[in-house]
Enzyme design. Sequence first.
Site, PDB file in Angstrom:
ATOM      1  N   TRP A 165      11.898  -7.946 103.412  1.00 31.61           N
ATOM      2  CA  TRP A 165      11.422  -8.193 104.770  1.00 31.61           C
ATOM      3  C   TRP A 165      12.511  -7.737 105.729  1.00 31.61           C
ATOM      4  O   TRP A 165      13.705  -7.977 105.495  1.00 31.61           O
ATOM      5  CB  TRP A 165      11.133  -9.678 105.008  1.00 31.61           C
ATOM      6  CG  TRP A 165      10.823  -9.929 106.458  1.00 31.61           C
ATOM      7  CD1 TRP A 165       9.628  -9.731 107.082  1.00 31.61           C
ATOM      8  CD2 TRP A 165      11.743 -10.361 107.474  1.00 31.61           C
ATOM      9  NE1 TRP A 165       9.740 -10.016 108.426  1.00 31.61           N
ATOM     10  CE2 TRP A 165      11.031 -10.400 108.695  1.00 31.61           C
ATOM     11  CE3 TRP A 165      13.100 -10.700 107.484  1.00 31.61           C
ATOM     12  CZ2 TRP A 165      11.619 -10.774 109.898  1.00 31.61           C
ATOM     13  CZ3 TRP A 165      13.689 -11.079 108.678  1.00 31.61           C
ATOM     14  CH2 TRP A 165      12.954 -11.129 109.864  1.00 31.61           C
TER      15      TRP A 165
ATOM     16  N   GLU B 233       6.952  -7.265 102.572  1.00 32.39           N
ATOM     17  CA  GLU B 233       6.378  -8.336 103.394  1.00 32.39           C
ATOM     18  C   GLU B 233       6.241  -7.902 104.849  1.00 32.39           C
ATOM     19  O   GLU B 233       7.194  -7.417 105.457  1.00 32.39           O
ATOM     20  CB  GLU B 233       7.280  -9.576 103.309  1.00 32.39           C
ATOM     21  CG  GLU B 233       6.857 -10.728 104.189  1.00 32.39           C
ATOM     22  CD  GLU B 233       7.842 -11.880 104.116  1.00 32.39           C
ATOM     23  OE1 GLU B 233       7.601 -12.898 104.794  1.00 32.39           O
ATOM     24  OE2 GLU B 233       8.862 -11.766 103.408  1.00 32.39           O
TER      25      GLU B 233
ATOM     26  N   LYS C 296       4.923  -8.589 109.056  1.00 36.79           N
ATOM     27  CA  LYS C 296       4.991  -9.634 110.072  1.00 36.79           C
ATOM     28  C   LYS C 296       4.266  -9.136 111.317  1.00 36.79           C
ATOM     29  O   LYS C 296       4.248  -7.935 111.586  1.00 36.79           O
ATOM     30  CB  LYS C 296       6.447  -9.980 110.406  1.00 36.79           C
ATOM     31  CG  LYS C 296       6.612 -11.265 111.207  1.00 36.79           C
ATOM     32  CD  LYS C 296       8.052 -11.716 111.235  1.00 36.79           C
ATOM     33  CE  LYS C 296       8.189 -13.081 111.914  1.00 36.79           C
ATOM     34  NZ  LYS C 296       9.570 -13.582 111.905  1.00 36.79           N
TER      35      LYS C 296
ATOM     36  N   ASP D 298       3.006 -13.728 103.992  1.00 40.54           N
ATOM     37  CA  ASP D 298       3.578 -14.972 104.494  1.00 40.54           C
ATOM     38  C   ASP D 298       2.550 -15.627 105.403  1.00 40.54           C
ATOM     39  O   ASP D 298       1.987 -14.985 106.293  1.00 40.54           O
ATOM     40  CB  ASP D 298       4.872 -14.672 105.257  1.00 40.54           C
ATOM     41  CG  ASP D 298       5.601 -15.920 105.704  1.00 40.54           C
ATOM     42  OD1 ASP D 298       5.019 -16.704 106.482  1.00 40.54           O
ATOM     43  OD2 ASP D 298       6.760 -16.110 105.305  1.00 40.54           O
TER      44      ASP D 298
ATOM     45  N   HIS E 146       2.806 -15.015 109.213  1.00 47.20           N
ATOM     46  CA  HIS E 146       3.056 -13.661 109.690  1.00 47.20           C
ATOM     47  C   HIS E 146       1.814 -12.929 110.169  1.00 47.20           C
ATOM     48  O   HIS E 146       1.752 -11.693 110.117  1.00 47.20           O
ATOM     49  CB  HIS E 146       3.754 -12.847 108.602  1.00 47.20           C
ATOM     50  CG  HIS E 146       5.186 -13.219 108.433  1.00 47.20           C
ATOM     51  ND1 HIS E 146       6.084 -12.461 107.696  1.00 47.20           N
ATOM     52  CD2 HIS E 146       5.910 -14.272 108.900  1.00 47.20           C
ATOM     53  CE1 HIS E 146       7.273 -13.031 107.724  1.00 47.20           C
ATOM     54  NE2 HIS E 146       7.188 -14.135 108.439  1.00 47.20           N
TER      55      HIS E 146
ATOM     56  N   HIS F 281       4.361 -16.183 100.506  1.00 42.55           N
ATOM     57  CA  HIS F 281       5.357 -17.094 101.051  1.00 42.55           C
ATOM     58  C   HIS F 281       4.578 -18.125 101.855  1.00 42.55           C
ATOM     59  O   HIS F 281       3.979 -17.788 102.884  1.00 42.55           O
ATOM     60  CB  HIS F 281       6.362 -16.370 101.945  1.00 42.55           C
ATOM     61  CG  HIS F 281       7.521 -15.808 101.194  1.00 42.55           C
ATOM     62  ND1 HIS F 281       8.562 -15.138 101.804  1.00 42.55           N
ATOM     63  CD2 HIS F 281       7.815 -15.806  99.867  1.00 42.55           C
ATOM     64  CE1 HIS F 281       9.438 -14.758 100.896  1.00 42.55           C
ATOM     65  NE2 HIS F 281       9.005 -15.154  99.716  1.00 42.55           N
TER      66      HIS F 281
ATOM     67  N   ASP G 299       5.179 -18.298 113.999  1.00 41.50           N
ATOM     68  CA  ASP G 299       5.869 -18.317 112.706  1.00 41.50           C
ATOM     69  C   ASP G 299       7.071 -19.249 112.750  1.00 41.50           C
ATOM     70  O   ASP G 299       8.220 -18.830 112.728  1.00 41.50           O
ATOM     71  CB  ASP G 299       6.305 -16.892 112.348  1.00 41.50           C
ATOM     72  CG  ASP G 299       7.001 -16.817 110.996  1.00 41.50           C
ATOM     73  OD1 ASP G 299       6.600 -17.556 110.084  1.00 41.50           O
ATOM     74  OD2 ASP G 299       7.941 -16.013 110.857  1.00 41.50           O
TER      75      ASP G 299
ATOM     76  N   ASP H 288       7.719 -21.846 110.602  1.00 44.87           N
ATOM     77  CA  ASP H 288       8.200 -22.239 109.278  1.00 44.87           C
ATOM     78  C   ASP H 288       8.430 -23.741 109.133  1.00 44.87           C
ATOM     79  O   ASP H 288       9.485 -24.181 108.682  1.00 44.87           O
ATOM     80  CB  ASP H 288       9.476 -21.471 108.926  1.00 44.87           C
ATOM     81  CG  ASP H 288       9.207 -19.985 108.735  1.00 44.87           C
ATOM     82  OD1 ASP H 288       8.461 -19.643 107.815  1.00 44.87           O
ATOM     83  OD2 ASP H 288       9.732 -19.169 109.519  1.00 44.87           O
TER      84      ASP H 288
ATOM     85  N   ASP I 112       8.487 -20.794 101.950  1.00 43.90           N
ATOM     86  CA  ASP I 112       9.418 -20.256 102.952  1.00 43.90           C
ATOM     87  C   ASP I 112       9.339 -21.107 104.206  1.00 43.90           C
ATOM     88  O   ASP I 112       8.559 -20.827 105.112  1.00 43.90           O
ATOM     89  CB  ASP I 112       9.077 -18.794 103.258  1.00 43.90           C
ATOM     90  CG  ASP I 112      10.099 -18.157 104.187  1.00 43.90           C
ATOM     91  OD1 ASP I 112      11.083 -18.827 104.536  1.00 43.90           O
ATOM     92  OD2 ASP I 112       9.908 -16.983 104.574  1.00 43.90           O
TER      93      ASP I 112
END
Length: 425
Positions: A184, A225, A227, A258, A261, A285, A293, A295, A325
């Site tokens: 990423w 990955e 985004k 993810d 993302h 993820h 995003d 997390d 993640d």
Amino acid sequence: MTVEQSYALAKEAYGKWDVDTDAALEILQTIPVSIHCWQGDDIGGFEVNKSELSGGIDVTGNYPGKARTPEELRSDLEMAMSLIPGRHRVNLHALYAETNGKVVDRDELEPVHFKNWVEWAKKQQIGLDFNPTLFSHPKAEEGLTLASPDATVREFWIEHCMKCRKIAEYFGKALGTPSLMNIWIPDGYKDIPADRLTPRKRLKESLDAIYVEEISEKYLIDAVESKVFGIGSESYVVGSHEFYMGYALTNKKTYLMDTGHYHPTETVSNKISSMLLFSDKLALHVSRPVRWDSDHVVILDDELKEIAIEIVRNDALDKVAIGLDFFDASINRVAAWTIGTRNMIKALLYALLMPHDLLKRYQEEGNYTARLALLEEFKTYPFGAVWDQYCVKMNVPVGEKWLAEVEKYEREELFKRTPEVLTID
């Protein structure tokens, strides 16, 4: 009522729909979740020449007791894994290298710098996954790495990623299980670009150079990955969903999705079945985006359940690599690992306890009334009793009892790392 008595009643209830709870628990034991090491120290790492966190990544909170050394981080991971049922994996970033006090830049990393991690993983009987670290570095300050117009910057990061592939291959060989290495990058522009194509051409050329060496999937699984945007790349991200999906499918790489993302109205669960039609492997993820995003620690929400359902109902447990993640520094970090990972496993169990064949048949027959009715009724089936039985079977705390173990570890270990003292209420 004991756990065993509750489980017996749940087994009977599910059995009426030909759902075998014993078989579900046997399958659940075989599903590894890759636990991300960076929750334990706020993505700090152990580089001698450590840089400030950058690349559109932010960690909020200052809860006491974060890991300061590799030994502390591994101890914290062991504590979390002792509270999580099943045998899982650990996911490392390149900035967690151990260089014995020497300055080793990222394009100079070698397998020896992760020898301690491998020896620890052997003792834990777990696999290791890996990520090159293309942020928090002077050569990433301009917001462009593999797509940089500066050839020397690109070459530095290409070399870093190539070295990381060899490190991941080392993990796979040493531990007897392939290491998934995911790339990423933070590359993008804050404001509207004048040229979207050229940076993507450079990224494609960089990836081609990184992957020029063929490495057996027996040891290494290459993943990329995407985004949708980030801090500093709000208007344009070079590695978009379309870019990486196209690259992965064209070059036989694993596409990693993810959950934070994508645009807010998109869900990863809805993408899994499409990707499985065209990919032999898929990686995830899993985090919890709140408006963006961000997390947050994974909770047992509808989207998490739906992700698990899509994997299970499509017989894709051997095709989808599940990783986590998230990084929350506002709560006890060991508790964050425990909560998030247990919830991912709960979601998988929830999915394993559904009569998927019957529901599919209802849909094919056009019996949408029965489909909806059964989907809703199963939401209140005694799933919790089956989960408690699994925890007993795996010799980990049942229900919230794990919290007392974390509180004890906090008092005896984590508070020694800081003069501040907080308690979990």
